[in-house]
Design an enzyme around this catalytic site. Structure first.
Site, PDB file in Angstrom:
ATOM      1  N   PHE A   1       0.679  10.350   1.353  1.00  0.00           N
ATOM      2  CA  PHE A   1       1.303   9.724   2.533  1.00  0.00           C
ATOM      3  C   PHE A   1       0.297   9.028   3.452  1.00  0.00           C
ATOM      4  O   PHE A   1       0.530   8.926   4.652  1.00  0.00           O
ATOM      5  CB  PHE A   1       2.090  10.733   3.382  1.00  0.00           C
ATOM      6  CG  PHE A   1       3.005  11.646   2.619  1.00  0.00           C
ATOM      7  CD1 PHE A   1       4.086  11.140   1.921  1.00  0.00           C
ATOM      8  CD2 PHE A   1       2.804  13.014   2.617  1.00  0.00           C
ATOM      9  CE1 PHE A   1       4.955  11.988   1.234  1.00  0.00           C
ATOM     10  CE2 PHE A   1       3.658  13.870   1.944  1.00  0.00           C
ATOM     11  CZ  PHE A   1       4.739  13.359   1.246  1.00  0.00           C
ATOM     12  N   HIS A   2      -0.818   8.541   2.927  1.00  0.00           N
ATOM     13  CA  HIS A   2      -1.853   7.966   3.794  1.00  0.00           C
ATOM     14  C   HIS A   2      -2.216   6.527   3.435  1.00  0.00           C
ATOM     15  O   HIS A   2      -3.408   6.192   3.392  1.00  0.00           O
ATOM     16  CB  HIS A   2      -3.123   8.819   3.735  1.00  0.00           C
ATOM     17  CG  HIS A   2      -2.931  10.249   4.123  1.00  0.00           C
ATOM     18  ND1 HIS A   2      -3.775  11.254   3.725  1.00  0.00           N
ATOM     19  CD2 HIS A   2      -1.987  10.840   4.898  1.00  0.00           C
ATOM     20  CE1 HIS A   2      -3.371  12.415   4.228  1.00  0.00           C
ATOM     21  NE2 HIS A   2      -2.273  12.194   4.937  1.00  0.00           N
ATOM     22  N   PRO A   3      -1.260   5.630   3.196  1.00  0.00           N
ATOM     23  CA  PRO A   3      -1.663   4.269   2.832  1.00  0.00           C
ATOM     24  C   PRO A   3      -2.345   3.552   3.990  1.00  0.00           C
ATOM     25  O   PRO A   3      -1.939   3.689   5.146  1.00  0.00           O
ATOM     26  CB  PRO A   3      -0.334   3.586   2.473  1.00  0.00           C
ATOM     27  CG  PRO A   3       0.710   4.354   3.193  1.00  0.00           C
ATOM     28  CD  PRO A   3       0.207   5.777   3.241  1.00  0.00           C
TER      29      PRO A   3
END
Ligand SMILES: Cc1cc2nc3c(=O)[nH]c(=O)nc-3n(C[C@H](O)[C@H](O)[C@H](O)COP(=O)(O)OP(=O)(O)OC[C@H]3O[C@@H](n4cnc5c(N)ncnc54)[C@H](O)[C@@H]3O)c2cc1C
Length: 510
Positions: free
Chosen positions: A444-446
């Site tokens: 969940f860290h783009p």
């Protein structure tokens, strides 16, 4: 015509900090526009409930393009669509990153983006004193240890130490290396006021809401930025079934996140000229780097059944424990992050308190993907291709991470707890590689789709002061400007970017 000095697009992790800081100057009017609703869904405040928010009304519901190295799978890519943004639906794990991460940014952004510049910002935004964050309005985000760790999380920490990892009581002080319980962004637990999520909407935006010079417009989607003769003059907004243009006298700040910010730029004619023309968007400024440099933390979940179950406390953030491990000689910081949750799947709330998951993730991936425009229709999602594992180095690291996670899961007291077959049938290199390709998901860290860089850097989208190149009156502050990945969860770095941008704007506009 409605006019403001500053328009901030997106009330997410960075946008709430920036809007609060900008509106602290009573002489400036600020409009904060958010596509999603106000953050009054009670599940947002409850630390344990965040997985329930994924895939629902408060999630943009993106999916990636088929990933060639993941057997063609398309991954769900949750992004918050609510006041608070992804910071309203995240797992609240608080990691600042390694000093070397920020020094690496200096390669792109020069002296304005070193660890010496970034680290002091964290003290301005986060309050690490245990007593912080009572029911009164906190001015900083309280960070607290979990007062009641789940017994499986304690077992994980003990097993990982027996396996050989050093204990680490606080991943944000000294070294990141080792294993321990995470600290999270939440208020303290008080009688009558149980611990709740603390995000930038709660600590920064909420106390600023009473200011006469700050207007917040939820449920309003910006369709594009109006760019006239190289200057951003306003935004076209859809609100209550109608579209209208709102004008900014001083500046527009895009804080719409790694997916929406480059999407909005391209819809406004700012991006790779040939691609824009190909889908019928008139080109305002040719900026080839828009949408490039997309990268993300990729994580593999190893899920186990347990012989016994233990209820999970409402105040648990689920991702209760973790660890950092350096694999490669010469790495400036750990290569793998392990996350542990007392549930069977980190990306799905099944089996809460029955079973556990260990999720190794690569901390600084080398793979780079792209975000492109599918169509000129602002309602259509862009094409998201993170090109996971396109650099073979990333696969090597994840395979080794899985091997370590399997060994820790087999070590007592964790090994004692498990029952049923292990998640991977065998430990041959081929089996582990296939497991990674079949099971890897986003952590969940783009980041990175509007990367910062110097004036001479062709692929830079914003300059070191976060101004969009080739357009006056337009700046970006969100995860999209990050040039290279943080070792660990990225929310803290993004909030600091929001503060940085507001400071630049106040300096530039007197
Ligand atoms: C499920 C999940 C778990 C996570 N867990 C952690 C964690 O434990 N720890 C951690 O550090 N990080 C975590 N993260 C990552 C972290 O929350 C994000 O990196 C961070 O919130 C990104 O901030 P941002 O400001 O770039 O974007 P966001 O916080 O996503 O904010 C962008 C905002 O812009 C709005 N917006 C977008 N387009 C428009 C438009 N056209 N018009 C108006 N508004 C618009 C969005 O609705 C949103 O509110 C997690 C993220 C997710 C999704």
């Amino acid at each position: 015509m409605v006019k403001y000095d500053y328009i901030v697009v997106g009330a997410g992790a960075a946008g709430c900090v920036a809007a609060a800081r900008l509106s602290a100057d009573p002489g400036r009017s600020v409009l904060l526009i958010e596509a999603g609703p106000a953050d009054d869904d009670p599940r947002i405040a409850r630390p344990v409930a965040w997985p329930q928010l994924l895939g629902g009304d408060l999630d943009w519901g993106y999916r990636t393009a088929p990933q060639a190295e993941l057997h063609g799978r398309r991954l769900a890519w949750p992004r918050g669509r609510v006041v608070g943004g992804s910071g309203a639906i995240n797992a609240m794990v608080h990691i600042l990153g390694a000093a070397s991460d920020f020094d690496a940014w200096a390669r792109w952004g020069g002296d304005l983006w070193t660890a010496d510049r970034m680290l002091p910002l964290f003290d301005e935004i986060f309050d690490e004193t245990e007593a912080a964050g009572g029911p009164d309005e906190p001015a900083r985000i309280p960070v607290a240890a979990n007062p009641r760790p789940h017994p499986f999380a304690d077992a994980f920490v003990t097993a990982a130490q027996k396996y050989g990892l050093p204990a680490n009581l606080d991943f944000n002080r000294g070294t990141q290396e080792g294993v321990g319980l995470y600290r999270t962004t939440r208020t303290g637990d008080r009688p009558g006021a149980p611990a709740r999520r603390a995000n930038t909407a709660y600590t920064h935006l909420r106390p600023a809401l009473g200011r006469a010079n700050l207007t917040v417009l939820p449920d309003a989607t910006v369709l594009n930025v109006v760019v006239e003769r190289g200057r951003a003059t306003g935004v076209l907004v859809r609100h209550g079934g109608e579209s209208r243009t709102i004008t900014a006298d001083a500046e527009i700040l895009l804080c719409a996140g790694t997916v929406s910010t480059p999407h909005l730029l391209m819809l406004s004619g700012v991006g790779p000229a040939a691609e824009l023309a190909g889908v019928g968007v008139p080109v305002a400024v040719h900026l080839p780097g828009v949408g490039r440099n997309l990268h993300d933390h990729l994580q593999v979940s190893l899920a186990y059944d347990t012989t016994t179950g233990h209820p999970v406390d409402d105040r648990s953030n689920l991702g209760e424990a973790g660890g950092f491990i350096t694999l490669l000689p010469g790495s400036p910081a750990p290569d793998v992050q392990l996350s542990f949750a007392p549930m069977k799947n980190l990306n799905n709330a099944s089996h809460l308190g029955r079973g556990f998951t260990i999720g190794p993730a690569i901390t600084r991936p080398r793979s780079r993907g792209r975000l492109t425009l599918n169509t000129a229709d602002p309602a259509a999602h862009p094409r998201i291709d993170p090109a996971y594992l396109s650099d073979p180095n990333d696969l090597e690291i994840l395979v080794e991470g899985v091997r370590i996670a399997l060994d820790i899961a087999g070590t007592d007291p964790l090994g004692d707890l498990t029952c049923g077959p292990p998640p991977v049938a065998g430990t041959s290199r081929w089996r582990l590689e296939e497991y990674v390709r079949d099971n890897a998901e986003t952590q969940f860290h783009p980041v990175g789709t509007c990367r910062l860089g110097r004036e001479t850097d062709e692929e830079a989208v914003v300059d070191p002061r976060l101004r969009v190149r080739g357009v006056t009156g337009l700046r970006i502050a969100d995860a999209s400007v990050i040039p290279s990945m943080i070792t660990g969860n990225v929310h803290a770095a993004v909030a600091a970017i929001g503060l940085r941008a507001a400071e630049f704007m106040r300096e530039d506009h007197g």
